[in-house]
Design a protein around this motif. Structure first.
Motif, PDB file in Angstrom:
ATOM      1  N   ARG A   1       0.852  -1.165   0.000  1.00 53.95           N
ATOM      2  CA  ARG A   1       0.000   0.000   0.000  1.00 53.95           C
ATOM      3  C   ARG A   1       0.897   1.226   0.000  1.00 53.95           C
ATOM      4  O   ARG A   1       1.778   1.374   0.843  1.00 53.95           O
ATOM      5  CB  ARG A   1      -0.897  -0.020   1.229  1.00 53.95           C
ATOM      6  N   GLN A  47      -3.316  12.039   1.573  1.00 50.60           N
ATOM      7  CA  GLN A  47      -3.579  12.003   2.992  1.00 50.60           C
ATOM      8  C   GLN A  47      -2.509  12.776   3.752  1.00 50.60           C
ATOM      9  O   GLN A  47      -2.806  13.494   4.713  1.00 50.60           O
ATOM     10  CB  GLN A  47      -3.649  10.562   3.494  1.00 50.60           C
ATOM     11  N   ARG A  92      -9.845   9.958  -0.932  1.00 53.03           N
ATOM     12  CA  ARG A  92      -9.561   8.913   0.033  1.00 53.03           C
ATOM     13  C   ARG A  92     -10.636   7.848   0.034  1.00 53.03           C
ATOM     14  O   ARG A  92     -10.356   6.667   0.165  1.00 53.03           O
ATOM     15  CB  ARG A  92      -9.416   9.527   1.413  1.00 53.03           C
ATOM     16  N   TYR A  93     -11.869   8.276  -0.083  1.00 55.75           N
ATOM     17  CA  TYR A  93     -12.955   7.311   0.062  1.00 55.75           C
ATOM     18  C   TYR A  93     -13.695   7.081  -1.245  1.00 55.75           C
ATOM     19  O   TYR A  93     -14.470   6.151  -1.351  1.00 55.75           O
ATOM     20  CB  TYR A  93     -13.932   7.800   1.127  1.00 55.75           C
TER      21      TYR A  93
END
Lengths: 305, 642
Positions: free
Chosen positions: B562, B568, B620-621
């Motif tokens: 990852r 982020q 991010r989501y």
């Protein structure tokens, strides 16, 4: 989000004053293809909410009043002997409807309760060896009185788990109550309501909700919440994987109502009280706390990764 | 078809065919440019493309013109012309993505054809830029939404990613000897010394700036006046032109070494002749070349590709002390019917001298004392050219002096011959080698003296010693006729030129000159043992496979590891900034909730922070994964002033 869904919300808000959050949660539950448990005192508008939803969504509606002498056959239906044809003919019970209001579900005996709850889980009923599917979107809104009232058979935890969400209506605030008291009779308005969407459209919306994106980062967050309930000492037992799935699908529906194509942590936080409050029990000193406080603590205890 | 994509393809085709305008018939270039302009106009106005029958007509007419113009449908020129015309005609039926794809491949292919004609650094750079344009158009074709700058960046990244593959293929790909595709008629067109010399031939050559060869001396550098690069030796004179005459092998060339030999390495530009240049007198050479009876080094075949050889010469020598009578006779022949006055002068010298060496001295002092002028633009000479030159015009270039001197010697019964070649050169102190250009072409004489053998005599040195000592520009009085760079350019310009020549030399040596020999030597140095073709080919395949596998691993890395998330990191940094300003984010607080709280506390930031939070959540989501949007987010996040 579709225009008709907006209309549904608008109409509901005009009738059920001062409860937009509850209306949204109820819709979330419906869109997530779960069942809704409304727990509160009699007369705070539980039934009204169910009626408004069924009418505006254009769903075939059945109400089952649960009493202590209710039998499973009263819910599911019976086969009656036909004298002229010499055969048994099945007479479907009230459960064969697209939307059911199971009123005061905890007043019935566990036997009658389980007949409803099994149908909720399977979306089908088996009577006398014949399996019959229930018409989609088979959506159950059950209401129950607070457990401490007299003459109730509280639902066991395993049964509570069948409900995607449990919400509380609560008293209306002063302004909303004023409007309620001074306004027209709610029943008259409900009678005049026109459906805002077709059943097909609702089914399509449910399908779109399932396509809302969930990122690995969000899964991390959900897992962190689940882990917290299992590790923290204050809960009798942690949330099950099924509760995790329920949380995700509810969050999807909430994000969809918020017109987003991906779930964000705020969605999870918004549906968390509804999804987990009836699944979590606190131990010892914490058990006296309001379940809302318990969930609030859970949210604050888990950092967003 | 998207307009800007069409323009991109037009530009690609234009760039890739433009260099061919230099060597193809004018009508081809005009037709191509005309078609391109027409296509651009159609795109600009949004008009429909020409009808199929019209295109067929143009195509057939073009092929007909090619046949008429070239009288064949085969060969390099015709092939290139056909490719160019078909590529431009293909633009005329650019409708679907498939047509664009064909055009892109075609453009890439035409790139290669440009290397048939030039392989210099500027060409390579130009074609690299062209490739960049083509790849950018290709990226455009594949992803129409992307704007120009990101498109260029993707193209650049693609080209950079191709670099390791290019390197492996360059180092390991089997080499073919000779020019590209090994077609002899494809050798470079070039200028250089000829095998004959008449008045004006060398002065014409002196106007050329082209490099003849480059020399590096690993150990000792000889004096400048010793740098006589020996080329064709001319024996026969018909009154005007000196020629090599018939080659008669009579005696093995032999010289006694009287000093320490000098080693040097020559990189010879192709000149389509067999001779190789070496300092007087050549001893050893690293090629399978022969040394002729008059000390010319001759290659086995014409030099039609750049050639590199190491050689060793003695600058002080006695050459052919024993010379065959036939050669002596040959070195005395001259056409008696021309130039009576010169013959008379020679007879006078003969009478007044005690030996041959004395006559040489007399002649040199004659040239020195008389008012001779060294010039690039001598007047024309009549039928008795040498008489005219010696007694009337007295102006000439080195070929005049060499020619007159040898004539006088022969008339005075001293065996003599003309030697052509190069003298001196320019020292490149950046690359530490000498550049010998066509403008350094020179002619001098050799006389045979009984006790010294063949002795070099340079009559030019008697008239213009600067030519020998310092070079051409110092020697000629009328500088204007010289090419600009052969005069005395400003120092910075000279440095620039030397720098560029050094680069070109490295390019020649290591890129173009990377032949089988160098390849094997390089691989041996890398530690490869017992090199064979099979081994190299296997290594090449393995290397290419490895590079592709590494790239694939890198691109699929998110499947294994990852990645630290830049978005982020930027968000957390922003949160820290806000925390310092007294608005910390609670650990459990979602981006949008936080933004709402900040917006309430600091209305000035409301829009910016809400925007950033929404973007952050989307990255991010959500499914947002666009690099452009990501950069924009990073910029805004860092730029936010609190």
């Amino acid at each position: 989000m579709s225009q008709s869904l907006n209309n549904v919300i608008q109409q509901a808000e005009q009738i059920i004053l001062g409860k937009p959050q509850q209306i949204r949660l109820a819709l979330t539950c419906l869109l997530a293809r779960g069942h809704l448990l409304i727990e509160d005192l009699p007369g705070v508008g539980k039934t009204t909410l169910a009626q408004v939803l069924s009418r505006t969504l254009g769903l075939q509606f059945q109400r089952i009043q649960f009493t202590s002498d209710l039998l499973p056959a009263d819910i599911l239906g019976v086969s009656v002997y036909q004298r002229d044809s010499g055969e048994f003919k099945f007479h479907p019970g009230p459960i064969f409807a697209q939307m059911i209001l199971a009123d005061e579900v905890n007043r019935a005996t566990p036997k009658a309760q389980s007949a409803l709850l099994e149908a909720m889980e399977e979306h089908q009923v088996t009577i006398e060896g014949v399996t019959r599917a229930l018409p989609p979107p088979f959506f159950v809104i059950a209401t129950q009185n607070p457990a401490h009232q007299i003459g109730t058979f509280p639902l066991p935890e395993s049964q509570l788990d069948r409900f995607l969400m449990r919400i509380q209506m609560g008293y209306p605030d002063a302004q909303a109550e004023r409007g309620l008291l001074s306004g027209v009779d709610r029943r008259e308005i409900i009678a005049k309501l026109s459906p805002q969407m077709e059943r097909v459209e609702l089914l399509a919306l449910q399908k779109r909700v399932r396509a809302v994106f969930v990122s690995p980062a969000l899964l991390d967050y959900v897992q962190a919440i689940l882990r917290r309930t299992r590790e923290a000492a204050r809960y009798t037992h942690g949330l099950s994987p099924r509760a995790g799935l329920a949380l995700l699908s509810a969050a999807r529906a909430w994000a969809f109502l918020d017109e987003r194509d991906a779930v964000i942590p705020e969605d999870v936080q918004a549906v968390l009280p509804g999804v987990v409050s009836h699944r979590l029990q606190a131990v010892g000193e914490y058990s006296k706390q309001n379940s809302d406080v318990l969930v609030r603590e859970l949210i604050e205890a888990v950092a967003i990764p | 078809m998207n307009k800007s994509l069409t323009y991109g393809l037009l530009l690609s085709i234009l760039m890739v065919i433009a260099p061919h305008a230099d060597h193809l018939p004018l009508w081809v270039s005009s037709l191509c440019v005309g078609l391109l302009l027409w296509r651009a106009y159609l795109t600009y106005t949004g008009s429909p493309l020409p009808k199929r029958w019209l295109l067929m007509l143009i195509t057939v007419a073009s092929i007909g013109s090619i046949v008429i113009s070239f009288r064949t449908l085969f060969g390099r020129e015709v092939g290139v012309t056909l490719l160019m015309l078909l590529a431009t005609l293909k633009l005329m039926e650019l409708r679907a993505a498939r047509d664009a794809m064909v055009l892109i491949y075609l453009a890439c292919f035409i790139i290669i054809t440009n290397f048939f004609y030039s392989q210099s650094i500027p060409t390579a750079l130009y074609l690299l830029a062209t490739l960049m344009v083509i790849v950018t158009a290709w990226v455009h074709l594949q992803a129409q939404r992307i704007t120009l700058m990101p498109r260029l960046r993707i193209a650049a990244v693609l080209l950079l990613q191709a670099l390791p593959l290019t390197l492996i293929l360059f180092i390991l790909f089997p080499r073919v000897q000779g020019p590209l595709w090994g077609l002899p008629q494809d050798a470079y067109a070039s200028s250089g010394l000829d095998d004959k010399m008449s008045p004006g031939s060398l002065s014409r050559l002196s106007l050329s700036e082209a490099v003849a060869f480059r020399v590096s001396y690993p150990d000792k550098i000889p004096r400048r006046d010793q740098m006589y690069w020996r080329g064709p030796v001319l024996w026969d004179f018909d009154g005007r032109t000196w020629t090599q005459g018939r080659t008669v092998l009579t005696i093995t060339p032999k010289f006694t070494e009287l000093d320490q030999p000098i080693d040097y390495v020559v990189t010879l530009e192709p000149h389509n002749k067999t001779w190789l240049f070496a300092l007087d007198m050549p001893g050893k050479i690293s090629l399978p070349a022969t040394l002729s009876y008059d000390f010319q080094v001759l290659n086995k075949e014409p030099v039609n590709a750049r050639l590199r050889y190491a050689a060793r010469s003695n600058l002080v020598y006695h050459a052919n002390l024993q010379e065959a009578t036939r050669q002596i006779q040959r070195a005395l022949q001259l056409p008696k019917q021309f130039n009576p006055r010169a013959q008379q002068l020679a007879a006078e010298w003969r009478a007044g001298s005690k030996d041959d060496a004395d006559i040489v001295r007399t002649a040199l002092s004659y040239f020195n004392k008389q008012a001779f002028v060294y010039t690039l633009e001598p007047p024309l000479l009549g039928i008795n050219g040498i008489d005219d030159f010696l007694f009337t015009t007295k102006q000439g270039f080195c070929e005049h002096y060499a020619s007159a001197f040898v004539f006088l010697m022969r008339a005075a019964n001293v065996p003599a011959r003309v030697v052509t070649g190069y003298l001196g050169g320019e020292f490149n102190d950046i690359g530490n080698y000498y550049i010998v250009r066509q403008s350094d072409a020179h002619a001098w004489a050799e006389v045979w003296l009984a006790d010294h053998g063949w002795v070099r005599v340079d009559p030019t040195a008697a008239i213009a010693p600067e030519r020998v000592q310092r070079g051409l520009s110092a020697a000629v009085s009328d500088n204007a006729a010289l090419p600009f760079m052969a005069r005395n350019p400003p120092q910075w310009l000279r440095n620039l030129r030397l720098n560029f020549d050094t680069l070109a030399n490295q390019w020649n040596q290591w890129v173009l000159g990377y032949d089988t020999e160098r390849q094997f030597a390089f691989l041996t140095r890398l530690g490869m043992e017992s090199i064979t073709w099979q081994k190299i080919a296997m290594d090449m395949v393995a290397g290419v496979g490895l590079v592709i596998a590494l790239f694939a691993l890198f691109m699929l890395r998110h499947l294994f590891v990852r990645q630290p998330d830049k978005v982020q990191a930027a968000w957390l940094k922003l949160c820290q900034k806000l925390a310092k300003a007294g608005l910390p984010r609670a650990a459990h607080e979602g981006a949008q909730d936080y933004a709402a709280r900040i917006a309430a506390a600091r209305p000035v930031l409301a829009d910016a922070i809400r925007d950033l939070a929404a973007r952050y959540s989307a990255f991010r989501y959500g499914t947002l994964n666009d690099e452009h949007a990501q950069r924009e987010f990073l910029q805004r996040a860092t730029a936010l002033k609190i």
